[in-house]
Design a protein around this motif. Structure first.
Motif, PDB file in Angstrom:
ATOM      1  N   VAL A 306       0.834  -1.203   0.000  1.00 24.30           N
ATOM      2  CA  VAL A 306       0.000   0.000   0.000  1.00 24.30           C
ATOM      3  C   VAL A 306       0.868   1.251   0.000  1.00 24.30           C
ATOM      4  N   SER A 307       1.952   1.235   0.761  1.00 28.09           N
ATOM      5  CA  SER A 307       2.858   2.386   0.805  1.00 28.09           C
ATOM      6  C   SER A 307       3.445   2.677  -0.574  1.00 28.09           C
ATOM      7  N   VAL A 308       3.866   1.626  -1.271  1.00 27.24           N
ATOM      8  CA  VAL A 308       4.401   1.797  -2.626  1.00 27.24           C
ATOM      9  C   VAL A 308       3.340   2.404  -3.539  1.00 27.24           C
ATOM     10  N   LEU A 309       2.132   1.880  -3.481  1.00 25.85           N
ATOM     11  CA  LEU A 309       1.064   2.371  -4.345  1.00 25.85           C
ATOM     12  C   LEU A 309       0.734   3.825  -4.050  1.00 25.85           C
ATOM     13  N   MET A 310       0.703   4.190  -2.780  1.00 23.20           N
ATOM     14  CA  MET A 310       0.414   5.576  -2.427  1.00 23.20           C
ATOM     15  C   MET A 310       1.498   6.525  -2.937  1.00 23.20           C
ATOM     16  N   LYS A 311       2.739   6.095  -2.881  1.00 26.28           N
ATOM     17  CA  LYS A 311       3.827   6.910  -3.417  1.00 26.28           C
ATOM     18  C   LYS A 311       3.664   7.131  -4.910  1.00 26.28           C
ATOM     19  N   VAL A 312       3.324   6.060  -5.617  1.00 27.13           N
ATOM     20  CA  VAL A 312       3.144   6.171  -7.073  1.00 27.13           C
ATOM     21  C   VAL A 312       2.004   7.126  -7.392  1.00 27.13           C
ATOM     22  N   ASP A 317       8.839   8.985  -5.937  1.00 28.16           N
ATOM     23  CA  ASP A 317       9.634   7.835  -6.358  1.00 28.16           C
ATOM     24  C   ASP A 317       9.271   6.626  -5.492  1.00 28.16           C
ATOM     25  N   ALA A 318       9.104   5.479  -6.128  1.00 25.94           N
ATOM     26  CA  ALA A 318       8.782   4.243  -5.412  1.00 25.94           C
ATOM     27  C   ALA A 318       9.650   3.118  -5.946  1.00 25.94           C
ATOM     28  N   ASP A 319      10.076   2.226  -5.051  1.00 28.81           N
ATOM     29  CA  ASP A 319      10.891   1.089  -5.469  1.00 28.81           C
ATOM     30  C   ASP A 319      10.058   0.143  -6.331  1.00 28.81           C
ATOM     31  N   ASN A 320      10.638  -0.273  -7.448  1.00 24.15           N
ATOM     32  CA  ASN A 320       9.945  -1.223  -8.313  1.00 24.15           C
ATOM     33  C   ASN A 320       9.893  -2.623  -7.712  1.00 24.15           C
ATOM     34  N   HIS A 321      10.882  -2.942  -6.885  1.00 23.48           N
ATOM     35  CA  HIS A 321      10.959  -4.294  -6.326  1.00 23.48           C
ATOM     36  C   HIS A 321      11.403  -4.198  -4.873  1.00 23.48           C
TER      37      HIS A 321
END
Length: 336
Positions: A306-312, A317-321
């Protein structure tokens, strides 16, 4: 022709993430780059929708969640934690339980897109095909419209992000512990040939090969995610006179089956047979003795997804992996 942000990114010569930043008014984007994106949008007559939060347009504040089977303990927990995290960001969710059929998965993904969700989370590793890669096109194409996060899956494509447990290393380390405890006849039972499933399998094989151990093919077996299937397969090996002194598994349900096998045949655990499960689910506490199990950190994985998605969605910038380290939770089915 439907124009999406993938087309805008190609036209402007920038990444999808950069287009997202422009649409969200992110200050990190230079004026020159911003102008390139806006001009590309005008030329393509592109009307932003789900990425247009920064422009105050029609974001739905809704995330689609897909899982194969909501009755599965691991996936049920993942869905619960994903929904809890999304609420913290004031997002609603739409849950689709697809089953394993390819067409159902594809149709449900298209349904979520038609609902104009802001992003999609695929919970579980069985959405990505390893054998027929063209079957992943439906995910890749959907990611041209919305960001997609895979929980315990991996797909290398634009606007797709993965959050993984280090499955291979976790099973490798657990198998090494069994080997260091003088075990040489270690059965491996697994339930899936998905990306995550094969990573676990590779961890087992790596530990076995490093130790110079040669085992019959029957000692690593793909079986149903079912307690009785595991019990019955171990009974099959036992009846054939194939001796084993440890069982490593890819899921707590089949580790519980190993415990049932031992009770049926008067085999002492852990003295005569050591057993390790995976996922540290409630099942690990339901057997007697209680299962040693690898904690795959489903809550942490869900929070990270969820954190990655919110950043996007906010143009950051969000880590791809992203990789989360597992732990081995020692209980009473092992001596180490």
């Amino acid at each position: 022709m439907n124009i999406n942000i993938y087309d805008v990114s190609k036209k402007a010569g920038v990444s999808i993430a950069t287009v997202s930043r422009v649409l969200n008014g992110n200050a990190k984007v230079s004026e020159k780059t911003r102008d390139k994106v806006i001009n590309a949008m005008k030329e393509l007559d592109y009307t932003p929708n789900v990425f247009a939060r920064g422009l105050g347009l029609n974001t739905m504040k809704t995330i689609g969640i897909m899982c194969i089977d909501s009755s599965d303990i691991y996936l049920a927990n993942a869905v619960y934690y994903l929904e809890q995290e999304l609420r913290k960001y004031n997002y609603d969710s739409i849950l689709c339980c697809t089953g394993k059929d390819y067409n159902n998965k594809k149709n449900y993904l298209e349904l979520l897109l038609s609902k104009r969700v802001d992003g999609i989370i695929l919970a579980g590793s069985q959405f990505v095909e390893n054998t027929s890669e063209h079957n992943n096109d439906y995910i890749i194409n959907a990611a041209k419209d919305v960001p997609i996060v895979l929980v315990n899956g991996y797909l290398d494509a634009d606007n797709i992000y993965s959050v993984m447990c280090n499955d291979e290393e976790a099973v490798y380390n657990a198998t090494k512990l069994l080997i260091n405890n003088s075990h040489r006849n270690i059965v491996y039972l697994y339930t899936s040939t998905s990306y995550s499933g094969m990573n676990k399998y590779r961890g087992y094989l790596k530990a076995i090969n490093e130790a110079g151990i040669t085992l019959p093919d029957e000692f690593h077996h793909l079986c149903g995610k079912n307690i009785s299937h595991a019990r019955d397969y171990l009974t099959y090996l036992y009846d054939k006179g194939m001796k084993f002194d440890a069982v490593m598994t890819s899921d707590d349900s089949i580790a519980a089956g190993a415990v049932k096998f031992a009770h049926t045949h008067g085999t002492r655990i852990p003295e005569d047979l050591e057993v390790i499960g995976y996922n540290n689910s409630v099942l690990s506490l339901c057997t007697e003795p209680e299962l040693t199990s690898i904690d795959s950190k489903v809550e942490e994985l869900s929070s990270c997804a969820v954190s990655v998605l919110m950043k996007v969605l906010s143009g950051e910038d969000a880590d791809n992996h992203s990789i989360i380290a597992a732990d081995i939770i020692k209980r009473n089915t092992t001596i180490f």
